[in-house]
Design a protein around this motif. Structure first.
Motif, mmCIF file in Angstrom:
data_model
loop_
_atom_site.group_PDB
_atom_site.id
_atom_site.type_symbol
_atom_site.label_atom_id
_atom_site.label_comp_id
_atom_site.label_asym_id
_atom_site.label_seq_id
_atom_site.Cartn_x
_atom_site.Cartn_y
_atom_site.Cartn_z
ATOM 1 N N ASP A 1 46.695 -22.852 14.971
ATOM 2 C CA ASP A 1 46.279 -23.785 16.023
ATOM 3 C C ASP A 1 45.070 -23.287 16.799
ATOM 4 N N ARG B 1 41.626 -23.849 14.842
ATOM 5 C CA ARG B 1 41.116 -25.190 14.555
ATOM 6 C C ARG B 1 40.884 -25.930 15.872
ATOM 7 N N ARG B 2 39.658 -26.318 16.121
ATOM 8 C CA ARG B 2 39.344 -26.949 17.392
ATOM 9 C C ARG B 2 39.941 -28.348 17.472
ATOM 10 N N SER B 3 40.238 -28.786 18.696
ATOM 11 C CA SER B 3 40.752 -30.136 18.911
ATOM 12 C C SER B 3 39.640 -31.145 18.654
ATOM 13 N N ILE B 4 39.998 -32.262 18.063
ATOM 14 C CA ILE B 4 39.020 -33.286 17.723
ATOM 15 C C ILE B 4 38.983 -34.388 18.775
ATOM 16 N N ASP C 1 39.894 -36.012 22.595
ATOM 17 C CA ASP C 1 40.071 -35.608 23.998
ATOM 18 C C ASP C 1 40.587 -36.740 24.880
ATOM 19 N N GLU D 1 42.339 -44.073 19.049
ATOM 20 C CA GLU D 1 42.247 -43.165 20.191
ATOM 21 C C GLU D 1 42.622 -43.830 21.507
ATOM 22 N N ALA E 1 45.955 -38.238 22.897
ATOM 23 C CA ALA E 1 45.099 -37.303 22.170
ATOM 24 C C ALA E 1 45.889 -36.168 21.549
ATOM 25 N N SER E 2 46.944 -35.714 22.242
ATOM 26 C CA SER E 2 47.752 -34.608 21.710
ATOM 27 C C SER E 2 48.413 -34.985 20.389
ATOM 28 N N ASN F 1 45.617 -35.244 17.635
ATOM 29 C CA ASN F 1 45.174 -33.924 17.186
ATOM 30 C C ASN F 1 46.191 -33.277 16.263
ATOM 31 N N LYS F 2 47.470 -33.480 16.550
ATOM 32 C CA LYS F 2 48.528 -32.937 15.691
ATOM 33 C C LYS F 2 48.486 -33.594 14.310
ATOM 34 N N SER G 1 45.330 -32.416 12.386
ATOM 35 C CA SER G 1 45.470 -31.062 11.853
ATOM 36 C C SER G 1 46.276 -31.066 10.554
#
Length: 329
Positions: free
Chosen positions: A29, A32-35, A37, A209, A214-215, A218-219, A222
């Motif tokens: 985690d 890997r940057r969050s995409i 926001d 989006e 966002a959480s 992002n999950k 990933s």
């Protein structure tokens, strides 16, 4: 219809029998940057929609399609009179070079998408040209990574580019690399910005989006991206459209989240994407099989070591010339 159904079950039964032996692991985690926001707007959604439809049109162009080029090479032929470099290429060679590329970019903390771009160059080149032997394949592969870095990640290019000839352990010099780059550019007619399955996946999720936290996105992103990364290593996906791989990866990643799963299917209808659900079903099964195999291999490695191994020094970094990274060479 019955015959097609029987053929489908036969195809699915073969899935697990020809899996490449992958050692690729998902990024942690923190790596890997969050995409997403949570700042999506109607305006940004419209931009993402336009970009996505452009990518879907791009993959319909013949210049971006690949054929089953390995059928032109002898399979199972291993002449002991030939040197390792003179033997013809096979699926194991492609899988090994893909995993080597992932190790290189992970070592230098470069976005893994550059590997998918480099493999796109390789697959399109070999779909139109014959590769003389494995040494030529290694030069094409190294030059493709070098070129993909130069075009898409120029800030990291010098760090890696100057080391690639050293990583070849004497197989070729910088002049060979530059010469092959020019041949690649001409062969691809300067089409150096392919739409990757990862990029399509992220754009599809961006359409949601404004609807999903966002959480959660992002999950999902990933998980889907790791499925995409597995597909890059597997020759079975070479002839498949990137949109099919993307959709299969997203549906696999959301299999336990029915709300996001259904919203993705709704978004696909909105885009007007032409979908072959049989092909997507095949891709999903194959990706799950690769994922399971990779997770099992990872757990075995974890059980024999109490700490993560140190990243090797640059001078000791794995080379595509090593027989360890090209099984059967």
């Amino acid at each position: 219809a019955i015959a097609k159904s029987q053929q489908s079950s036969e195809d699915m039964s073969v899935l697990g029998e020809s899996l490449p032996c992958l050692k690729l692991e998902a990024l942690r985690d923190g790596d890997r940057r969050s995409i997403f926001d949570g700042a999506g707007t109607h305006a940004s959604r419209n931009v993402q929609y336009d970009q996505l439809t452009t990518m879907l049109r791009q993959e319909e162009r013949g210049s971006y399609r690949c054929c089953d080029y390995l059928q032109n090479y002898p399979s199972g032929f291993d002449d002991d009179t030939l040197s390792q470099g003179e033997k013809s290429i096979n699926e194991a060679c492609r899988t090994s070079i893909a995993e080597w590329m992932y190790r290189v970019v992970d070592h230098f903390r470069v976005d893994r998408e550059v590997v998918a771009i480099a493999l796109s160059y390789i697959d399109r080149i070999l779909s139109a040209n014959h590769c003389a032997d494995r040494r030529a394949f290694k030069l094409i592969s190294s030059a493709s990574l070098h070129l993909a870095m130069k075009v898409h990640f120029p800030n990291k290019w010098k760090d890696i580019g100057k080391l690639i000839p050293d990583l070849s352990q004497g197989d070729f010099a910088i002049g060979d690399l530059v010469g092959m780059e020019m041949e690649i550019v001409k062969s691809l007619t300067w089409l150096l910005n392919p739409a990757t399955a990862r990029c399509i996946s992220v754009h599809m999720l961006s359409l949601l989006e404004m609807e999903i936290p966002a959480s959660v996105l992002n999950k999902v992103a990933s998980a889907a991206i790791f499925f995409v990364e597995l597909s890059v290593c597997d020759y079975s996906f070479v002839t498949m459209k990137k949109s099919v791989i993307s959709i299969a990866s997203l549906l696999n990643a959301t299999e336990r989240d029915i709300d996001v799963h259904l919203r993705i299917k709704k978004a696909l209808n909105e885009i007007g994407c032409r979908i072959d659900w049989y092909e997507i079903s095949f891709a999903r099964e194959r990706l799950w099989a690769l994922h399971k195999q990779t997770c099992l291999a990872s757990s075995r490695r974890s059980s024999t070591s109490f700490s993560m191994p140190d990243i090797p020094k640059t001078e000791d970094f794995p080379s595509p010339r090593s027989s360890h990274h090209f099984p059967g060479m």
